[in-house]
Design a protein around this motif. Structure first.
Motif, PDB file in Angstrom:
ATOM      1  N   LEU A 161       0.813  -1.207   0.000  1.00 30.62           N
ATOM      2  CA  LEU A 161       0.000   0.000   0.000  1.00 30.62           C
ATOM      3  C   LEU A 161       0.851   1.264   0.000  1.00 30.62           C
ATOM      4  CD1 LEU A 161      -2.758  -1.017   2.585  1.00 30.62           C
ATOM      5  CD2 LEU A 161      -2.818  -1.217   0.091  1.00 30.62           C
ATOM      6  N   ASP A 162       2.172   1.128  -0.007  1.00 33.54           N
ATOM      7  CA  ASP A 162       3.050   2.298  -0.044  1.00 33.54           C
ATOM      8  C   ASP A 162       3.143   2.903  -1.442  1.00 33.54           C
ATOM      9  OD1 ASP A 162       3.528   2.005   2.619  1.00 33.54           O
ATOM     10  OD2 ASP A 162       5.511   1.104   2.411  1.00 33.54           O
ATOM     11  N   ALA A 163       2.644   2.198  -2.444  1.00 32.41           N
ATOM     12  CA  ALA A 163       2.661   2.704  -3.816  1.00 32.41           C
ATOM     13  C   ALA A 163       1.227   2.888  -4.307  1.00 32.41           C
ATOM     14  CB  ALA A 163       3.404   1.739  -4.739  1.00 32.41           C
ATOM     15  N   LYS A 164       1.066   3.803  -5.243  1.00 29.23           N
ATOM     16  CA  LYS A 164      -0.251   4.024  -5.840  1.00 29.23           C
ATOM     17  C   LYS A 164      -0.636   2.788  -6.650  1.00 29.23           C
ATOM     18  CE  LYS A 164      -0.949   8.187  -7.195  1.00 29.23           C
ATOM     19  NZ  LYS A 164      -0.965   9.462  -7.966  1.00 29.23           N
ATOM     20  N   PRO A 165      -1.864   2.292  -6.529  1.00 27.44           N
ATOM     21  CA  PRO A 165      -2.274   1.100  -7.283  1.00 27.44           C
ATOM     22  C   PRO A 165      -2.259   1.374  -8.784  1.00 27.44           C
ATOM     23  CG  PRO A 165      -4.157   2.119  -6.201  1.00 27.44           C
ATOM     24  CD  PRO A 165      -2.955   2.810  -5.675  1.00 27.44           C
ATOM     25  N   GLY A 166      -2.081   0.295  -9.563  1.00 27.50           N
ATOM     26  CA  GLY A 166      -1.946   0.460 -11.004  1.00 27.50           C
ATOM     27  C   GLY A 166      -2.901  -0.410 -11.808  1.00 27.50           C
ATOM     28  N   MET A 167      -3.057  -0.034 -13.076  1.00 26.12           N
ATOM     29  CA  MET A 167      -3.878  -0.835 -13.998  1.00 26.12           C
ATOM     30  C   MET A 167      -3.167  -2.121 -14.383  1.00 26.12           C
ATOM     31  SD  MET A 167      -5.543   1.997 -16.567  1.00 26.12           S
ATOM     32  CE  MET A 167      -6.437   0.693 -17.437  1.00 26.12           C
ATOM     33  N   THR A 168      -1.855  -2.076 -14.443  1.00 25.95           N
ATOM     34  CA  THR A 168      -1.051  -3.262 -14.697  1.00 25.95           C
ATOM     35  C   THR A 168       0.106  -3.262 -13.712  1.00 25.95           C
ATOM     36  OG1 THR A 168       0.137  -4.546 -16.373  1.00 25.95           O
ATOM     37  CG2 THR A 168       0.468  -2.168 -16.399  1.00 25.95           C
ATOM     38  N   GLY A 169       0.780  -4.397 -13.629  1.00 22.78           N
ATOM     39  CA  GLY A 169       1.875  -4.476 -12.674  1.00 22.78           C
ATOM     40  C   GLY A 169       2.695  -5.728 -12.877  1.00 22.78           C
ATOM     41  N   LEU A 170       3.613  -5.938 -11.965  1.00 17.83           N
ATOM     42  CA  LEU A 170       4.496  -7.087 -12.058  1.00 17.83           C
ATOM     43  C   LEU A 170       3.712  -8.388 -12.012  1.00 17.83           C
ATOM     44  CD1 LEU A 170       7.482  -7.793 -12.291  1.00 17.83           C
ATOM     45  CD2 LEU A 170       7.626  -7.754  -9.788  1.00 17.83           C
ATOM     46  N   TRP A 171       2.622  -8.406 -11.246  1.00 15.56           N
ATOM     47  CA  TRP A 171       1.782  -9.613 -11.146  1.00 15.56           C
ATOM     48  C   TRP A 171       1.171  -9.977 -12.496  1.00 15.56           C
ATOM     49  CZ3 TRP A 171      -3.246  -9.189 -12.643  1.00 15.56           C
ATOM     50  CH2 TRP A 171      -3.726  -7.879 -12.803  1.00 15.56           C
ATOM     51  N   GLN A 172       0.772  -8.953 -13.277  1.00 13.90           N
ATOM     52  CA  GLN A 172       0.056  -9.229 -14.515  1.00 13.90           C
ATOM     53  C   GLN A 172       0.968  -9.794 -15.605  1.00 13.90           C
ATOM     54  OE1 GLN A 172      -2.554  -6.141 -15.800  1.00 13.90           O
ATOM     55  NE2 GLN A 172      -3.504  -7.413 -17.345  1.00 13.90           N
ATOM     56  N   VAL A 173       2.230  -9.401 -15.584  1.00  6.47           N
ATOM     57  CA  VAL A 173       3.157  -9.895 -16.607  1.00  6.47           C
ATOM     58  C   VAL A 173       3.942 -11.103 -16.104  1.00  6.47           C
ATOM     59  CG1 VAL A 173       3.353  -7.618 -17.659  1.00  6.47           C
ATOM     60  CG2 VAL A 173       4.987  -8.293 -15.892  1.00  6.47           C
ATOM     61  N   SER A 174       3.528 -11.645 -14.949  1.00  4.03           N
ATOM     62  CA  SER A 174       4.257 -12.771 -14.360  1.00  4.03           C
ATOM     63  C   SER A 174       3.414 -14.040 -14.233  1.00  4.03           C
ATOM     64  CB  SER A 174       4.799 -12.389 -12.975  1.00  4.03           C
ATOM     65  OG  SER A 174       5.668 -11.291 -13.054  1.00  4.03           O
ATOM     66  N   GLY A 175       2.242 -14.064 -14.875  1.00  2.00           N
ATOM     67  CA  GLY A 175       1.504 -15.322 -14.869  1.00  2.00           C
ATOM     68  C   GLY A 175       0.057 -15.253 -14.485  1.00  2.00           C
ATOM     69  N   ARG A 176      -0.372 -14.227 -13.765  1.00  2.00           N
ATOM     70  CA  ARG A 176      -1.760 -14.059 -13.341  1.00  2.00           C
ATOM     71  C   ARG A 176      -2.320 -15.324 -12.686  1.00  2.00           C
ATOM     72  NH1 ARG A 176      -5.088 -10.719 -17.788  1.00  2.00           N
ATOM     73  NH2 ARG A 176      -6.464 -10.496 -15.993  1.00  2.00           N
ATOM     74  N   SER A 177      -3.100 -16.149 -13.406  1.00  2.00           N
ATOM     75  CA  SER A 177      -3.763 -17.287 -12.752  1.00  2.00           C
ATOM     76  C   SER A 177      -2.809 -18.416 -12.400  1.00  2.00           C
ATOM     77  CB  SER A 177      -4.890 -17.822 -13.645  1.00  2.00           C
ATOM     78  OG  SER A 177      -4.357 -18.324 -14.851  1.00  2.00           O
ATOM     79  N   ARG A 178      -1.563 -18.330 -12.846  1.00  2.00           N
ATOM     80  CA  ARG A 178      -0.584 -19.341 -12.408  1.00  2.00           C
ATOM     81  C   ARG A 178      -0.041 -19.004 -11.029  1.00  2.00           C
ATOM     82  NH1 ARG A 178       1.589 -18.852 -17.790  1.00  2.00           N
ATOM     83  NH2 ARG A 178       3.390 -17.776 -16.938  1.00  2.00           N
ATOM     84  N   LEU A 179      -0.424 -17.858 -10.511  1.00  2.00           N
ATOM     85  CA  LEU A 179       0.061 -17.404  -9.212  1.00  2.00           C
ATOM     86  C   LEU A 179      -1.051 -17.477  -8.177  1.00  2.00           C
ATOM     87  CD1 LEU A 179       1.865 -14.143 -10.420  1.00  2.00           C
ATOM     88  CD2 LEU A 179       2.937 -16.360  -9.978  1.00  2.00           C
ATOM     89  N   SER A 180      -0.655 -17.675  -6.935  1.00  2.00           N
ATOM     90  CA  SER A 180      -1.626 -17.576  -5.846  1.00  2.00           C
ATOM     91  C   SER A 180      -1.738 -16.109  -5.448  1.00  2.00           C
ATOM     92  CB  SER A 180      -1.169 -18.405  -4.644  1.00  2.00           C
ATOM     93  OG  SER A 180      -0.040 -17.802  -4.034  1.00  2.00           O
ATOM     94  N   LEU A 181      -2.762 -15.807  -4.660  1.00  2.00           N
ATOM     95  CA  LEU A 181      -2.938 -14.433  -4.191  1.00  2.00           C
ATOM     96  C   LEU A 181      -1.741 -13.984  -3.363  1.00  2.00           C
ATOM     97  CD1 LEU A 181      -4.712 -11.932  -3.971  1.00  2.00           C
ATOM     98  CD2 LEU A 181      -5.856 -12.992  -2.014  1.00  2.00           C
ATOM     99  N   LEU A 182      -1.211 -14.877  -2.538  1.00  2.00           N
ATOM    100  CA  LEU A 182      -0.052 -14.526  -1.722  1.00  2.00           C
ATOM    101  C   LEU A 182       1.168 -14.248  -2.587  1.00  2.00           C
ATOM    102  CD1 LEU A 182      -0.419 -17.060   1.245  1.00  2.00           C
ATOM    103  CD2 LEU A 182      -1.174 -14.679   1.111  1.00  2.00           C
ATOM    104  N   GLU A 183       1.323 -15.013  -3.674  1.00  2.00           N
ATOM    105  CA  GLU A 183       2.443 -14.766  -4.598  1.00  2.00           C
ATOM    106  C   GLU A 183       2.277 -13.419  -5.298  1.00  2.00           C
ATOM    107  OE1 GLU A 183       3.646 -19.359  -5.848  1.00  2.00           O
ATOM    108  OE2 GLU A 183       1.972 -18.339  -6.855  1.00  2.00           O
ATOM    109  N   MET A 184       1.039 -13.074  -5.633  1.00  2.00           N
ATOM    110  CA  MET A 184       0.779 -11.757  -6.220  1.00  2.00           C
ATOM    111  C   MET A 184       1.187 -10.646  -5.247  1.00  2.00           C
ATOM    112  SD  MET A 184      -2.919 -12.114  -8.068  1.00  2.00           S
ATOM    113  CE  MET A 184      -3.237 -13.335  -9.340  1.00  2.00           C
ATOM    114  N   TYR A 185       0.826 -10.823  -3.988  1.00  2.00           N
ATOM    115  CA  TYR A 185       1.173  -9.817  -2.988  1.00  2.00           C
ATOM    116  C   TYR A 185       2.696  -9.687  -2.842  1.00  2.00           C
ATOM    117  CZ  TYR A 185      -3.670  -9.436  -1.328  1.00  2.00           C
ATOM    118  OH  TYR A 185      -5.022  -9.193  -1.221  1.00  2.00           O
TER     119      TYR A 185
END
Length: 254
Positions: A197-221
């Motif tokens: 939460l220290d950064a402004k949220p974005g439309m895209t991010g590292l999570w989106q270019v790293s697999g999306r549904s291949r990741l768990s929510l904790l991995e996204m965080y």
């Protein structure tokens, strides 16, 4: 013969004499050490770099968001017509999200579900993901009957998120950053998760270019926390460049 009398001092004269005899010690200041000087210089340079990054990023957000909103007007119109032809209800979905430093704002998306859906199903699903680490597509409920046919297409192509360009224009979001989270997820954060939460949220991010549904929510965080710790214009540019290809090949998208 009487001995001479000692002079009698009274009142203000006594105070003046006492004052003349007072010795005032000068205030001593500890000399600045070379280490302290180097540290102050480094912190100042870091502060200037952070301010330059924030100003440049905000300028880029404004220019890109305003340009895309104009260019994509025909797409907005086509999506709006498709939504209204299938179901009754609003074209846009407005939901409360948690932004930078825990500030709340209203995020806008194209509506992909039937109107007036009960959010309790999603809330329960998110709480489960925070505990068991199940792989997901941004904690979207699988085989959700609330999603319309048009909505399913919008989600697969991420077209439902285009209205968030308006949030970028307003300054609630950025083009690149952690995904804006729902309040009931933030309420269940572990301590380390708050760092995202220290950064402004974005439309895209590292999570989106790293697999999306291949990741768990904790991995996204964890990816979000990693992004916050190494945020830079170079990293933002790399993520923006990789986003179109991730969307076209549906990189891990559900």
């Amino acid at each position: 013969m009487h001995p001479p009398k000692e002079p009698q001092f009274h009142g203000a004269f006594m105070i003046a004499v006492a004052t003349e005899r007072m010795i005032v010690a000068p205030t001593l200041e500890a000399p600045a050490t070379p280490t302290a000087g180097i540290l102050a210089q480094a912190l100042g340079e870091l502060r200037r770099r952070d301010l330059a990054y924030a100003a440049t990023k905000r300028t880029m957000d404004l220019l890109v968001a305003a340009t895309l909103l104009v260019i994509l007007l025909p797409v907005f119109l086509a999506v709006a017509i498709a939504i209204r032809l299938e179901t009754q209800g609003p074209i846009f979905y407005r939901g409360e999200r948690i932004g930078r430093f825990g500030n709340r704002f209203t995020m806008v998306k194209f509506r992909s579900m039937r109107a007036n859906c009960d959010p309790s199903t999603h809330a329960a699903f998110v709480r489960t993901l925070l505990q068991d680490g199940t792989k997901c597509d941004l904690y979207k409920v699988p085989d959700d009957p609330r999603i319309t046919r048009v909505g399913a297409f919008l989600r697969r192509t991420s077209l439902d998120e285009l209205p968030q360009l308006w949030n970028v224009l307003l300054g609630d979001m950025s083009l690149v950053g952690p995904r804006p989270d729902v309040p009931y997820a933030v309420e269940n954060y572990a301590d380390w998760m708050h760092r995202r939460l220290d950064a402004k949220p974005g439309m895209t991010g590292l999570w989106q270019v790293s697999g999306r549904s291949r990741l768990s929510l904790l991995e996204m965080y964890r990816l979000d926390v990693s992004y916050v710790g190494s945020a830079s214009l170079a990293n933002d540019f790399r993520i923006l460049v990789r986003t179109p290809s991730a969307l076209l090949v549906r990189n891990g998208a559900a």
